[in-house]
Design an enzyme around this catalytic site. Structure first.
Site, PDB file in Angstrom:
ATOM      1  N   SER A  53       0.818  -1.216   0.000  1.00 41.36           N
ATOM      2  CA  SER A  53       0.000   0.000   0.000  1.00 41.36           C
ATOM      3  C   SER A  53       0.845   1.257   0.000  1.00 41.36           C
ATOM      4  O   SER A  53       0.514   2.243  -0.673  1.00 41.36           O
ATOM      5  CB  SER A  53      -0.963   0.001   1.190  1.00 41.36           C
ATOM      6  OG  SER A  53      -0.260  -0.105   2.404  1.00 41.36           O
ATOM      7  N   GLU A  54       1.949   1.279   0.757  1.00 41.62           N
ATOM      8  CA  GLU A  54       2.894   2.396   0.684  1.00 41.62           C
ATOM      9  C   GLU A  54       4.322   1.930   0.872  1.00 41.62           C
ATOM     10  O   GLU A  54       4.586   0.982   1.618  1.00 41.62           O
ATOM     11  CB  GLU A  54       2.617   3.466   1.755  1.00 41.62           C
ATOM     12  CG  GLU A  54       1.765   4.615   1.275  1.00 41.62           C
ATOM     13  CD  GLU A  54       0.307   4.326   1.513  1.00 41.62           C
ATOM     14  OE1 GLU A  54      -0.534   4.997   0.888  1.00 41.62           O
ATOM     15  OE2 GLU A  54       0.013   3.413   2.303  1.00 41.62           O
ATOM     16  N   THR A  55       5.206   2.624   0.177  1.00 38.86           N
ATOM     17  CA  THR A  55       6.645   2.523   0.426  1.00 38.86           C
ATOM     18  C   THR A  55       7.102   3.862   0.985  1.00 38.86           C
ATOM     19  O   THR A  55       6.859   4.909   0.378  1.00 38.86           O
ATOM     20  CB  THR A  55       7.416   2.208  -0.868  1.00 38.86           C
ATOM     21  OG1 THR A  55       7.012   0.927  -1.358  1.00 38.86           O
ATOM     22  CG2 THR A  55       8.913   2.202  -0.609  1.00 38.86           C
ATOM     23  N   HIS A  92       0.450   4.541   8.702  1.00 43.72           N
ATOM     24  CA  HIS A  92       1.004   3.212   8.998  1.00 43.72           C
ATOM     25  C   HIS A  92       2.427   3.072   8.470  1.00 43.72           C
ATOM     26  O   HIS A  92       3.258   2.405   9.093  1.00 43.72           O
ATOM     27  CB  HIS A  92       0.085   2.107   8.456  1.00 43.72           C
ATOM     28  CG  HIS A  92       0.307   1.733   7.028  1.00 43.72           C
ATOM     29  ND1 HIS A  92      -0.258   2.411   5.980  1.00 43.72           N
ATOM     30  CD2 HIS A  92       1.063   0.741   6.473  1.00 43.72           C
ATOM     31  CE1 HIS A  92       0.108   1.855   4.842  1.00 43.72           C
ATOM     32  NE2 HIS A  92       0.910   0.847   5.110  1.00 43.72           N
ATOM     33  N   TRP A 149      -9.880   3.555  -1.260  1.00 40.62           N
ATOM     34  CA  TRP A 149      -9.068   4.552  -1.984  1.00 40.62           C
ATOM     35  C   TRP A 149      -8.654   4.032  -3.361  1.00 40.62           C
ATOM     36  O   TRP A 149      -7.479   4.000  -3.701  1.00 40.62           O
ATOM     37  CB  TRP A 149      -7.864   4.968  -1.143  1.00 40.62           C
ATOM     38  CG  TRP A 149      -6.866   3.879  -0.828  1.00 40.62           C
ATOM     39  CD1 TRP A 149      -7.106   2.574  -0.515  1.00 40.62           C
ATOM     40  CD2 TRP A 149      -5.449   4.031  -0.814  1.00 40.62           C
ATOM     41  NE1 TRP A 149      -5.933   1.905  -0.297  1.00 40.62           N
ATOM     42  CE2 TRP A 149      -4.896   2.768  -0.473  1.00 40.62           C
ATOM     43  CE3 TRP A 149      -4.585   5.099  -1.037  1.00 40.62           C
ATOM     44  CZ2 TRP A 149      -3.525   2.565  -0.365  1.00 40.62           C
ATOM     45  CZ3 TRP A 149      -3.222   4.873  -0.925  1.00 40.62           C
ATOM     46  CH2 TRP A 149      -2.708   3.623  -0.589  1.00 40.62           C
TER      47      TRP A 149
END
Length: 262
Positions: A45-47, A74, A194
């Site tokens: 979901s994110e780096t 997070h 999202w």
């Protein structure tokens, strides 16, 4: 070029729960295009990319598989987990362009307390019909802040049973959608959607709790709240609401440490 990569499960005290994030500490910044490509290749979901400054603080940037993100809670927790371990410290000061200074403290029980600016939602005007049409269950109230529409339900089971139309949700960009309700086991629960920015449903979204916690603090008449994001992986957050800030506390667990070859 070789880069060290960490993958951390945030807002969880065991693997395969909470929300996963990749963390890549840098000595100097890569190009935006390369960081975006790495975020897409990682496909989490994110780096989070971090780079230490002369004053000891760390600039932090977050990339989903699709784009750079203004604020991600997070992945901030995941980055703090990595940096506290690497630098043998219990406090990290992050700097982010969109939200300013972010302070993270590691507690004696191994949890991390992150202090973020409040992002209080307000009553939404001129609500797009696409929002209502995208929801299988209609809310009784709609709010919004700079990040998302908040669709509020009277029954937590409605949040759990809710189905969404991702194609319609994409038309609401740049705003995402969070569904929330008062809970019996926790103070409140939520789910976060999202599709235009990262994926159909996020597992645990720290940033949106800077809006959820102040809303529920007002509704419930308390400033310390227990929250649960009811995704397929699930995640628990403790929220403390101050005058201008929200402190989110959660655990994290390491999944991997490896090397990227570029």
């Amino acid at each position: 070029m070789q880069l060290t990569i960490h993958q951390i499960d945030a807002f969880a005290n065991e693997l395969f729960k909470g929300n996963y994030a990749a963390v890549i500490p840098l000595e100097s910044w890569l190009s935006d295009d390369l960081m975006l490509k790495i975020g897409a290749e990682n496909n989490v979901s994110e780096t989070a990319f971090t780079c230490q400054q002369d004053d000891g603080s760390f600039v932090i940037r977050w990339f989903s598989p699709l784009m750079e993100i203004d604020f991600c809670g997070h992945a901030t927790l995941a980055a703090a987990y990595v940096l506290c371990e690497e630098h043998n410290v219990s406090k990290i000061r992050f700097i982010a362009d969109a939200v300013g200074e972010l302070i993270v403290n590691k507690n004696v029980d191994g949890s991390f307390a992150m202090t973020f600016p409040k992002q209080v939602p307000s009553e939404a005007d001129n609500i797009p019909k696409e929002l209502f049409n995208s929801l299988s269950i209609q809310p009784f109230k709609v709010l919004k802040n700079q990040q998302a529409y908040f669709v509020v339900y009277k029954n937590e089971q409605d949040v759990i049973n809710l189905k969404t139309d991702s194609n319609l949700l994409k038309t609401l960009y740049p705003l995402d959608v969070v569904a929330t309700a008062k809970s019996t086991e926790y103070d409140f629960i939520s789910r976060y959607f999202w599709p235009a920015s990262g994926g159909d449903e996020d597992y645990v979204t720290g940033s949106i709790h800077t809006g959820l916690a102040p809303y529920w603090a007002q509704q419930l008449g308390k400033t310390t709240l227990s929250a649960y994001q009811a995704s397929s992986r699930g995640g628990h957050l403790l929220c403390e609401v101050g005058d201008t800030t929200v402190t989110l506390t959660g655990h994290a667990a390491r999944y991997l440490k490896g090397t990227i070859y570029i």
